[in-house]
Design a protein around this motif. Structure first.
Motif, short mmCIF file in Angstrom:
data_model
loop_
_atom_site.label_atom_id
_atom_site.label_comp_id
_atom_site.label_asym_id
_atom_site.label_seq_id
_atom_site.Cartn_x
_atom_site.Cartn_y
_atom_site.Cartn_z
N ALA A 151 0.82 -1.21 0.00
CA ALA A 151 0.00 0.00 0.00
C ALA A 151 0.86 1.27 0.00
O ALA A 151 0.44 2.31 -0.52
CB ALA A 151 -0.93 0.00 1.21
N LYS A 152 2.08 1.19 0.54
CA LYS A 152 2.95 2.35 0.61
C LYS A 152 3.36 2.83 -0.78
O LYS A 152 3.65 4.01 -0.98
CB LYS A 152 4.21 2.02 1.42
N ARG A 153 3.40 1.91 -1.76
CA ARG A 153 3.87 2.26 -3.10
C ARG A 153 2.76 2.20 -4.16
O ARG A 153 3.00 2.48 -5.32
CB ARG A 153 5.00 1.31 -3.51
N ALA A 154 1.58 1.80 -3.73
CA ALA A 154 0.50 1.59 -4.70
C ALA A 154 0.15 2.86 -5.47
O ALA A 154 -0.08 2.83 -6.68
CB ALA A 154 -0.74 1.04 -3.99
N GLY A 155 0.11 3.99 -4.77
CA GLY A 155 -0.23 5.25 -5.43
C GLY A 155 0.80 5.64 -6.48
O GLY A 155 0.44 6.11 -7.57
N GLU A 156 2.07 5.46 -6.16
CA GLU A 156 3.14 5.81 -7.10
C GLU A 156 3.07 4.94 -8.36
O GLU A 156 3.16 5.45 -9.49
CB GLU A 156 4.49 5.62 -6.42
N HIS A 157 2.90 3.64 -8.18
CA HIS A 157 2.82 2.76 -9.35
C HIS A 157 1.57 3.03 -10.17
O HIS A 157 1.59 2.94 -11.41
CB HIS A 157 2.85 1.29 -8.90
N ASP A 158 0.49 3.37 -9.50
CA ASP A 158 -0.74 3.71 -10.21
C ASP A 158 -0.54 4.98 -11.04
O ASP A 158 -0.91 5.03 -12.22
CB ASP A 158 -1.88 3.88 -9.21
N ARG A 159 0.04 6.00 -10.43
CA ARG A 159 0.23 7.27 -11.12
C ARG A 159 1.13 7.13 -12.34
O ARG A 159 0.85 7.64 -13.42
CB ARG A 159 0.84 8.29 -10.15
N ASP A 160 2.23 6.38 -12.17
CA ASP A 160 3.22 6.25 -13.24
C ASP A 160 2.99 5.03 -14.12
O ASP A 160 3.74 4.80 -15.05
CB ASP A 160 4.62 6.17 -12.63
N ARG A 161 1.96 4.23 -13.80
CA ARG A 161 1.64 2.96 -14.46
C ARG A 161 2.91 2.11 -14.65
O ARG A 161 3.18 1.56 -15.70
CB ARG A 161 0.87 3.17 -15.76
N THR A 162 3.64 1.99 -13.55
CA THR A 162 4.86 1.20 -13.54
C THR A 162 4.62 -0.16 -12.89
O THR A 162 3.76 -0.30 -12.02
CB THR A 162 5.97 1.93 -12.76
N ALA A 163 5.37 -1.15 -13.32
CA ALA A 163 5.24 -2.49 -12.76
C ALA A 163 5.80 -2.51 -11.33
O ALA A 163 6.91 -2.02 -11.10
CB ALA A 163 6.00 -3.49 -13.62
N PRO A 164 5.09 -3.08 -10.38
CA PRO A 164 5.56 -3.14 -8.99
C PRO A 164 6.57 -4.27 -8.80
O PRO A 164 6.31 -5.26 -8.10
CB PRO A 164 4.28 -3.38 -8.20
N GLU A 165 7.72 -4.13 -9.42
CA GLU A 165 8.73 -5.19 -9.41
C GLU A 165 9.14 -5.58 -8.00
O GLU A 165 9.35 -6.77 -7.71
CB GLU A 165 9.97 -4.75 -10.21
N GLU A 166 9.25 -4.59 -7.12
CA GLU A 166 9.67 -4.90 -5.75
C GLU A 166 8.62 -5.75 -5.03
O GLU A 166 8.97 -6.56 -4.18
CB GLU A 166 9.97 -3.61 -4.97
N ASN A 167 7.36 -5.57 -5.40
CA ASN A 167 6.31 -6.39 -4.79
C ASN A 167 6.42 -7.85 -5.25
O ASN A 167 6.24 -8.78 -4.46
CB ASN A 167 4.94 -5.85 -5.15
N TYR A 168 6.70 -8.04 -6.54
CA TYR A 168 6.87 -9.41 -7.04
C TYR A 168 8.06 -10.09 -6.36
O TYR A 168 8.02 -11.28 -6.05
CB TYR A 168 7.07 -9.41 -8.56
N GLU A 169 9.10 -9.30 -6.10
CA GLU A 169 10.28 -9.85 -5.42
C GLU A 169 9.93 -10.23 -3.98
O GLU A 169 10.37 -11.28 -3.47
CB GLU A 169 11.42 -8.83 -5.44
N LYS A 170 9.14 -9.41 -3.31
CA LYS A 170 8.74 -9.72 -1.94
C LYS A 170 7.84 -10.96 -1.90
O LYS A 170 7.90 -11.75 -0.96
CB LYS A 170 8.04 -8.52 -1.31
N LEU A 171 7.01 -11.13 -2.92
CA LEU A 171 6.18 -12.34 -3.01
C LEU A 171 7.05 -13.58 -3.19
O LEU A 171 6.79 -14.63 -2.61
CB LEU A 171 5.20 -12.21 -4.18
N ARG A 172 8.11 -13.42 -3.98
CA ARG A 172 9.05 -14.54 -4.15
C ARG A 172 9.76 -14.85 -2.84
O ARG A 172 9.84 -16.02 -2.43
CB ARG A 172 10.08 -14.19 -5.24
N GLU A 173 10.26 -13.81 -2.18
CA GLU A 173 10.98 -14.01 -0.91
C GLU A 173 10.09 -14.65 0.15
O GLU A 173 10.57 -15.39 1.00
CB GLU A 173 11.50 -12.66 -0.40
N ALA A 174 8.80 -14.36 0.08
CA ALA A 174 7.85 -14.90 1.06
C ALA A 174 7.45 -16.34 0.74
O ALA A 174 6.68 -16.95 1.50
CB ALA A 174 6.61 -14.01 1.12
N GLY A 175 7.94 -16.87 -0.37
CA GLY A 175 7.61 -18.25 -0.73
C GLY A 175 6.26 -18.41 -1.38
O GLY A 175 5.72 -19.53 -1.44
#
Length: 417
Positions: A24-48
């Motif tokens: 949620a901390k980065r959701a607004g930024e990615h929405d505004r810039d329509r950028t892929a949330p790469e760091e979120n995908y990495e955190k999902l990977r790290e979380a198994g």
């Protein structure tokens, strides 16, 4: 019928709840810039969580579709675009491992890619001419041409969420020269984030909501797929992918939109339960109009939630069937309706304070706008539910539009169901 979560399911649900707070901390930024949330995908990977849709017998989390639905509901409340995109990874792994015609050796390779090599996958079925109102328009026109050692792909796919962030894409293509429009080949294509030769990503995704899904159009011009990445072939695409695979083909999306609706409700509940208007001693939540709106939102969303939970439980308990498909259609309809209504009510109840772009409610309302049109759209769901509720075969219903050419009959409930 028991919706009590196992300890493993509860663990994953709570993990997704915590990840959502971070997303949620980065959701607004990615929405505004329509950028892929790469760091979120990495955190999902790290979380198994790359094994979230993989059964326990293959080494995955083994939380079933009920556990998955509840987890996505939580994740979407932090960043709906991340949840909607990551659903495509679950769609790919879950659908492939569930499919009875995919050889075990191929399934094991998919498992190894996800769990051992930590590869991110997406699913790409829609095409530029697909319509969420017309199921037959989803039969693939992307063409697979047989060549030595494999196939080459020719054509376009549309709304390819998370494609540029993924290592592999799960898709269907029509065999060159086959007269049956439903004849399809399932592939798992190594794309390397869209950098595969013969693949071009057209950056056209600039919509109202779900902006960070990066659901661009992808053009295939001779991209080569080795035989080892062929999953299976079918003569009944609609039965095979949409009806038999209803949990992964569209119910995962519904779970995400349930999370969007719940996020809207929670935001409105917290804001209106504490904000006071000038000159009044009580929060605005005491106003009868606000009470009614919050009460209606909560009731509709809770009913939609348990419709989805029941469909997921039924799927886990009895497996794919026409009745399972029917349950998921009803849940998809109820979630789309409840989320759409929640967005409208929250915008009225919260007023301009909820529609400022720096506030998360505005983004959630825009994300909710896509809930009724995500395939199958709300009208298509109601249509099919009506037929199935009356015990009528949808294949015998008159086509809603005149076709350019005769289509092979879709025998709903045939061998694919």
């Amino acid at each position: 019928m028991d919706f009590t979560f196992t300890s493993k399911q509860q663990e994953v649900i709570e993990l997704c709840r915590e990840l959502a707070k971070d997303f949620a901390k980065r959701a607004g930024e990615h929405d505004r810039d329509r950028t892929a949330p790469e760091e979120n995908y990495e955190k999902l990977r790290e979380a198994g969580l790359f094994g979230i849709a993989i059964p326990e017998k293959y080494g995955g989390l083994g939380i079933g579709f009920l556990g998955y639905v509840a987890a996505m509901e939580e994740l979407a409340q932090g960043c709906a675009s991340t949840a909607n995109s990551f659903n495509m990874h679950a769609n790919a792994t879950g659908a492939i491992l569930q499919h009875p015609d995919v050889p075990e050796t191929v399934k094991q390779r998919v498992v190894d890619l996800a769990l051992k090599e930590h590869k991110l996958m997406c699913t790409s079925v829609s095409e530029p001419t697909s319509s969420s109102l017309l199921a037959t328009s989803y039969t693939p026109s992307l063409e697979a041409c047989r060549v030595e050692g494999g196939y080459t792909l020719h054509g376009k796919k549309a709304f390819a969420s998370m494609f540029e962030s993924s290592d592999y894409v799960y898709l269907y293509a029509h065999p060159e020269g086959d007269p049956n429009p439903q004849a399809s080949i399932g592939f798992l294509v190594p794309i390397n984030g869209g950098k595969m030769p013969g693949v071009t990503v057209h950056d056209v995704w600039d919509p109202l909501g779900m902006r960070a899904t990066r659901s661009n159009t992808v053009e295939y011009d001779g991209a080569f797929v080795p035989d080892e990445f062929v999953l299976h072939q079918t003569d009944e695409f609609l039965n095979d992918f949409i009806i038999r695979g209803a949990n992964w083909s569209f119910a995962g999306f519904a779970a995400v939109y349930l999370g969007v609706g719940m996020g809207i409700l929670n935001y409105a509940r917290e804001l209106l339960g504490s904000r006071k208007a000038k000159g009044f001693a009580q929060p605005q939540g005491f106003h009868p109009d606000i009470r009614r709106r919050i009460g209606t939102m909560a009731s509709e969303l809770e009913a939609a939630k348990f419709s989805m939970y029941h469909a997921a439980w039924y799927s886990d308990t009895y497996g794919p069937s026409l009745q399972t498909f029917h349950h998921f259609l009803r849940a998809k309809y109820m979630i789309a309706k409840a989320t759409m209504n929640a967005a409208q009510s929250a915008s009225i109840a919260c007023g301009i304070h909820g529609l400022m772009k720096e506030l998360p409610l505005e983004r959630m309302i825009r994300d909710a706008a896509t809930a009724p049109i995500m395939p199958p759209n709300i009208d298509a769901c109601a249509d099919q539910v009506g037929l199935l509720t009356m015990g009528l075969n949808p294949a015998e219903a008159m086509p809603p539009l005149k076709s350019l050419e005769p289509l092979t009959t879709v025998q709903v409930g045939g061998k694919g169901a």
